[in-house]
Design a protein around this motif. Structure first.
Motif, short mmCIF file in Angstrom:
data_model
loop_
_atom_site.label_atom_id
_atom_site.label_comp_id
_atom_site.label_asym_id
_atom_site.label_seq_id
_atom_site.Cartn_x
_atom_site.Cartn_y
_atom_site.Cartn_z
N PRO A 71 5.85 9.51 25.93
CA PRO A 71 6.15 10.84 26.40
C PRO A 71 7.68 11.35 25.36
N LYS A 72 7.46 12.52 26.28
CA LYS A 72 9.09 13.32 25.36
C LYS A 72 10.08 12.99 25.46
N TYR A 73 10.46 12.97 24.06
CA TYR A 73 11.79 12.74 23.54
C TYR A 73 12.56 13.55 22.97
N ASN A 74 13.77 13.67 22.98
CA ASN A 74 14.09 14.84 22.26
C ASN A 74 14.67 14.54 20.57
N LYS A 75 14.48 12.88 20.65
CA LYS A 75 14.95 12.09 19.08
C LYS A 75 13.70 11.61 18.68
N VAL A 76 13.96 11.34 17.16
CA VAL A 76 12.30 10.97 16.91
C VAL A 76 12.40 9.93 16.90
N ASN A 77 10.42 9.26 17.32
CA ASN A 77 10.73 8.37 17.79
C ASN A 77 9.32 7.98 15.78
N LEU A 78 9.41 6.79 16.09
CA LEU A 78 7.92 6.71 14.99
C LEU A 78 6.44 5.49 15.41
N HIS A 79 5.93 6.25 15.20
CA HIS A 79 4.50 4.94 14.77
C HIS A 79 3.60 4.58 13.65
N ALA A 80 4.57 3.58 13.19
CA ALA A 80 3.47 2.63 12.30
C ALA A 80 2.84 1.77 12.34
N GLY A 81 1.46 1.54 13.03
CA GLY A 81 0.13 1.07 13.32
C GLY A 81 0.21 0.24 12.20
N CYS A 82 -0.66 -0.52 12.29
CA CYS A 82 -1.82 -0.75 11.38
C CYS A 82 -3.09 -1.27 11.73
N VAL A 83 -4.04 -0.49 11.31
CA VAL A 83 -5.91 -1.26 11.58
C VAL A 83 -5.99 -1.95 10.69
N GLU A 84 -7.12 -3.06 10.39
CA GLU A 84 -7.02 -3.48 9.89
C GLU A 84 -9.09 -4.12 10.40
N LEU A 85 -9.98 -3.62 10.03
CA LEU A 85 -11.35 -4.18 10.21
C LEU A 85 -11.96 -3.99 8.52
N TYR A 86 -12.46 -5.60 9.71
CA TYR A 86 -13.30 -6.33 9.05
C TYR A 86 -15.05 -6.53 9.72
N VAL A 87 -15.94 -5.41 8.77
CA VAL A 87 -17.76 -5.37 9.46
C VAL A 87 -18.15 -6.17 8.06
N LYS A 88 -18.43 -6.85 8.27
CA LYS A 88 -19.28 -8.22 7.94
C LYS A 88 -21.11 -7.91 7.53
N ASP A 139 1.03 -1.25 -0.33
CA ASP A 139 0.28 0.03 -0.25
C ASP A 139 0.57 1.02 -0.20
N HIS A 140 1.85 1.23 0.72
CA HIS A 140 2.94 2.41 0.69
C HIS A 140 4.29 1.67 1.44
N LYS A 141 4.75 2.86 1.40
CA LYS A 141 6.17 2.40 2.25
C LYS A 141 6.73 1.84 3.85
N PHE A 142 4.98 2.82 4.33
CA PHE A 142 5.21 2.78 5.94
C PHE A 142 4.52 1.67 6.13
N VAL A 143 3.62 1.56 5.50
CA VAL A 143 2.79 0.04 5.75
C VAL A 143 4.12 -1.11 4.88
N ALA A 144 4.30 -1.00 4.75
CA ALA A 144 5.73 -2.36 4.16
C ALA A 144 6.51 -2.49 5.69
N LEU A 145 7.08 -1.46 5.80
CA LEU A 145 8.28 -1.24 7.31
C LEU A 145 7.18 -2.27 8.29
N HIS A 146 5.41 -1.56 8.18
CA HIS A 146 5.05 -2.57 9.13
C HIS A 146 4.79 -3.84 9.33
N ALA A 147 4.56 -3.75 8.42
CA ALA A 147 4.45 -5.56 8.46
C ALA A 147 5.48 -6.23 8.54
N ALA A 148 6.78 -6.24 8.31
CA ALA A 148 8.20 -6.42 8.02
C ALA A 148 8.70 -6.58 9.82
N VAL A 149 8.29 -5.63 10.87
CA VAL A 149 8.29 -5.82 11.96
C VAL A 149 6.87 -5.55 13.12
#
Lengths: 245, 466
Positions: B235-252, B170-180
C-alpha cells in the motif's frame, strides 16, 4: 423527404492548405449518393470533415445531421448520432479480437448492454453473407488481414453497428471483381428507407453492382455537377477533363 | 526525513493498508547489532550468521551506484530491516490472522490457489505467513518451503546454492540483502519431475518505513520443469519503503523454468531487486516480467547460459507514470556454444514518467554459434515523458548471430480517430491501444495476472486525458 445530412458552403483545410472550397451536399433518408472526382479533389477530406477528424480544420460553413449542427462534436459523439465511416486503410489494433471490439463498440454506440449470444449470431450471419472466413472475427482487429479482408471487415462493422448514414471512403479501391460484388451485396443488405449511403470513389466499378440515386462530381473542393447514374457512365468514358478547366 | 511526493491515484485494492501491527519491529538503521538480532530471531546456523556479518562489511565498503536513477532519498537509518508480523507460519488459511488473511483474500491469492495453482507461499512484511503445496507434488519429492525452513531442513542444498548465483559483492544492495534477508521461498524440483501447474509466492509489504528482503532460491534439477509465479505489492505511504529481494535460479541440464513476475509496488517504493539464473546444458529459462509500481526500480534479471545449447527468453513490460523512474532491462551471458537468447521488451511512459531499458549482452569467445535477438519498443503517451534505451553489447566471437531492434513511438492520431469513429471515447481508445501494445507480454502471463495487468493499465490511464 427527410433530410439526414446537409452540408452548407463548407470550407476546410488540412494544415494551411485549402481543400474544400464551398461544398454543398444534401442527403435524404433512403438515398444512395456517390461522390466522384480525380485524385486530390478533396474526396477523403469530405469524409473526414463530416466526422470532425481533428487533423482537418473547418474554416466556415456547416455540417448538419438530422437538423443539428455537428461541426464541433467530437468524433465519438458523431458516431453515436449514427454516422459511420468505412476507412480507406483501416488501422490494425492488436490485443482485441474483432468480435470483442464490435461488441464493445456496439455497446458504446447504443449505450445499452449488448446481448452477446444474439449479437454473435447476427455477426456470424454477416460474415457468411460477406464470404468472410468465420475465424477472422476471432482474430485481432485488422491485424494481419489482407487488403480485401480489411475492406470486408469495414462492411461487416457497418452492418453490425447499423448506422443511419454510412460513408464509404474508397471502399472499392484495390478489390478484385468478386470482392467488389460482395461489398456491393453488403451495402444492399444494409440499405433501407430509413438510412442512407455516401460512396466516395475515384472509379465507377462498384456502381455497376449498386442502385445509385445521385452522382456528384467533386473537383477542386467543390461539387461541380450532380446527376443520376448515367453521369457515372459519362465520367467513365470521358474522365474529368471537361471539369478541370 | 524528506517527504516523498506520491501521486494520488486510486490503486483500489492494492492501497488497502492494515494497521502497522507487528510482533517485533527492528529498530531503524543498520549495524552489526541489528544484523545479529535478525540472525538470532531467525535462529540461523553459524554459517548463515557469518555470511550475514560478512555481507554487512561488504555493504559498508561499497558505494551507491553512480549510474542510473538517483537514490539519494534512500536513508538506511530510516528503514526498519525486519518486521515480524503477528503470525506464525501456517499451512491453512484458516489459521492466518484475520487482518492478514483479508489482505490476501482481496488480492485473490487463496482463490487462485484453489483454481489454478499447485502451491502457494504468502509473505507479509518480513515473514512467510502461509505455505502450502499439493499432496502429489510432495510425493514426487518436490520441495516448496519458506526460506527459513529450507535452511533448517535442507542445509546442504541451501548452503551449496545460497548467494552463489548472485555473489554477495555483486552490488551494494545485494550485500544489504544478504545481511538482513528474511522470508522468501525455496523450491527444489527433483530430476525428471515435471510440475505442470504453477507455484506462486506473493510478497506483501504492509509496514511503513521498512524494507522487504525476501530470498527466493529455486533449483530445477536435470530434466525437470517448473513454472514459478511471483507477485509483489504494497500500500501507499508517504515515506520511502525499500525492496531489495534476491532471486537465485538454478536450471540444471535439460531442465526448464518459467519465472513470471508482476511487481506492483506503491509509488513510495525503492525497488532494488536482483535476479539471476544459471542455466545448464540444453536447459531453458524464460522470464516474464511486468513492472508497474515503485518510485524507483532498478531491476535487470540475468541469464547466465553456462551449458551448451542453453536458451533464454525474456519478455518484459515496464509502465512508468508521474514521478516514477523505472530502470529495467535484461542481461544475458552466453558462456557456451550454441546458446540462444530472445529479448522482447516493451515500455510505456506517461505524465513525465521515465522508462529506461538498460541491457547487457555478453558473448564469450567460446560461445560459438550463439544467437541473440533483442527487440525493444517504447510507447510514450505524451511529450513530457521519457524513454531511453541503453544497450551494452560485448561480443567476443565472430561466429554469432546478433540483432538489436529498438523502436520509440507514440499513439497515432489515426488509430485514435479510427476507434473513436466506432463510438469509443478518446480515453477508451487510448486504453485499447495501450492494452494492444502490451498484449504480446500480457498473453504470456498467467490469466489472472494478464487481467490484473489490463486493470492496472486502465487504472493508470483513467483521467489522464485532457
Amino acid at each position: 423527404m427527410e433530410k439526414l445530412l446537409e452540408i452548407k458552403d463548407l470550407y476546410a483545410n488540412v494544415g494551411e492548405k485549402e481543400i474544400l472550397k464551398g461544398l454543398n451536399l444534401t442527403i435524404n433518408k433512403g438515398e444512395v449518393h456517390v461522390v466522384m472526382g480525380p485524385n486530390g479533389a478533396g474526396k477523403s477530406t469530405l469524409a473526414n470533415v463530416i466526422f470532425n477528424n481533428p487533423a482537418y480544420t473547418k474554416v466556415s460553413g456547416s455540417v448538419e445531421f438530422e437538423g443539428e449542427n455537428i461541426n464541433d462534436l467530437s468524433v465519438d459523439k458523431i458516431a453515436k448520432k449514427g454516422v459511420f465511416m468505412s476507412f480507406q486503410s483501416p488501422e490494425e489494433i492488436p490485443g482485441i479480437s474483432t468480435f470483442n471490439f464490435l461488441k464493445f463498440a456496439k455497446g458504446k454506440i447504443t449505450d445499452k448492454p449488448v446481448k452477446v449470444f444474439e449479437f454473435k449470431k447476427q455477426v456470424e450471419g454477416f460474415t457468411e453473407e460477406l464470404n468472410m472466413n468465420p475465424k477472422l472475427i476471432e482474430r485481432n482487429l485488422n491485424v494481419g488481414f489482407s487488403g480485401g479482408e480489411k475492406k470486408k471487415n469495414e462492411i461487416l462493422q457497418m452492418l453490425a453497428l447499423n448506422p443511419k448514414l454510412a460513408i464509404l471512403d474508397e471502399t472499392d479501391s484495390g478489390l478484385d471483381v468478386d470482392a467488389i460484388k460482395t461489398v456491393s451485396k453488403g451495402i444492399e443488405m444494409y440499405k433501407n428507407d430509413e438510412n442512407a449511403v455516401l460512396i466516395i470513389t475515384h472509379n465507377t466499378r462498384i456502381l455497376k453492382h449498386l442502385k445509385v440515386d445521385f452522382v456528384h462530381v467533386l473537383v477542386d473542393g467543390r461539387i461541380v455537377k450532380t446527376g443520376m447514374g448515367e453521369l457515372a457512365t459519362e465520367i467513365e468514358e470521358n474522365g474529368y477533363k471537361e471539369y478541370n478547366a | 526525513m524528506a517527504k516523498t511526493q506520491v501521486e494520488d491515484i486510486n490503486r483500489n485494492i492494492y492501497d488497502i493498508k492494515n494497521e502497522d501491527e507487528y510482533a517485533f519491529k527492528m529498530q531503524k538503521g543498520l549495524n552489526r547489532e541489528v544484523v545479529l538480532e535478525i540472525s538470532k530471531q531467525k535462529n540461523d546456523p553459524d554459517w548463515m550468521r557469518e555470511l550475514r556479518l560478512k555481507a554487512l562489511e561488504v555493504y559498508n565498503s561499497l558505494e551507491l551506484p553512480t549510474w542510473g536513477p538517483d537514490l539519494s532519498e534512500l536513508h538506511m537509518d530510516d528503514i526498519a530491516t525486519y518486521v515480524k508480523p503477528k503470525s506464525k507460519l501456517n499451512t491453512s488459511w484458516d489459521d492466518v490472522p484475520e487482518e492478514i488473511k483479508k489482505t490476501f483474500d482481496t488480492l485473490g491469492i487463496p482463490e487462485a490457489e484453489k483454481k489454478s495453482l499447485a502451491g502457494v507461499g504468502a509473505q507479509y512484511d518480513s515473514e512467510v505467513v502461509y505455505h502450502s503445496m499439493k499432496e502429489d507434488l510432495l510425493k514426487q519429492g518436490v520441495v516448496y518451503l519458506d526460506m527459513e525452513s529450507a535452511v533448517r531442513e535442507y542445509p546442504d542444498l541451501v548452503k551449496e546454492h545460497f548467494m552463489k548465483c548472485v555473489p554477495v559483492n555483486d552490488h551494494k544492495f545485494v550485500a544489504l540483502h544478504a545481511a538482513v534477508w528474511s522470508g522468501g521461498s525455496f523450491v527444489y524440483v527433483p530430476k525428471g519431475v515435471k510440475v505442470d501447474i504453477p507455484l506462486q509466492s506473493y510478497f506483501r509489504l504492509n509496514s511503513p518505513e521498512s524494507g522487504q528482503f525476501e530470498h527466493t532460491l529455486i533449483i530445477v534439477d536435470e530434466g525437470a520443469s517448473l513454472h514459478f509465479i511471483e507477485g509483489c505489492s504494497a500500500p501507499k505511504y508517504n515515506k520511502v519503503n525499500l525492496h531489495a529481494g534476491c532471486v537465485e535460479l538454478y536450471v540444471k541440464d535439460n531442465a526448464y523454468l518459467r519465472y513470471s513476475t508482476i511487481e506492483n509496488w506503491s509509488k513510495n517504493m525503492m525497488n532494488l531487486n536482483t535476479k539471476k539464473a544459471i542455466v545448464g546444458k540444453n536447459a531453458q529459462i524464460d522470464w516474464v516480467t511486468g513492472s508497474f509500481g515503485s518510485k524507483i526500480s532498478m531491476l535487470y534479471p540475468m541469464s547466465i547460459l553456462n551449458g551448451e545449447g542453453a536458451k533464454t527468453e525474456y519478455t518484459g513490460i515496464t509502465f512508468a507514470g508521474k514521478g516514477q523512474n523505472l530502470d529495467t532491462g535484461f542481461k544475458v551471458i552466453h558462456n557456451a556454444p550454441n546458446t540462444s537468447s530472445v529479448v522482447n521488451s516493451k515500455s510505456i511512459s506517461k505524465e513525465g514518467g521515465s522508462c529506461t531499458y538498460r541491457a547487457l549482452v555478453r558473448v564469450a569467445e567460446r560461445a560459438k554459434n550463439a544467437k541473440c535477438s533483442v527487440s525493444c519498443e517504447s510507447l510514450m503517451l505524451d511529450d513530457i515523458s521519457r524513454s531511453d534505451t541503453i544497450p551494452v553489447n560485448d561480443i567476443q566471437t565472430d561466429e554469432v548471430e546478433f540483432s538489436h531492434e529498438a523502436k520509440i513511438g507514440k499513439i497515432s492520431d489515426k488509430e485514435i480517430f479510427y476507434l473513436m469513429s466506432r463510438g469509443l471515447s478518446e480515453e477508451d481508445a487510448r486504453a485499447m491501444i495501450v492494452r494492444g501494445f502490451a498484449y504480446p507480454i500480457s498473453k504470456e502471463l498467467p490469466v489472472e495476472y494478464a487481467v490484473e495487468m489490463n486493470n492496472l493499465i486502465n487504472m493508470e490511464l483513467e483521467g489522464s486525458i485532457g
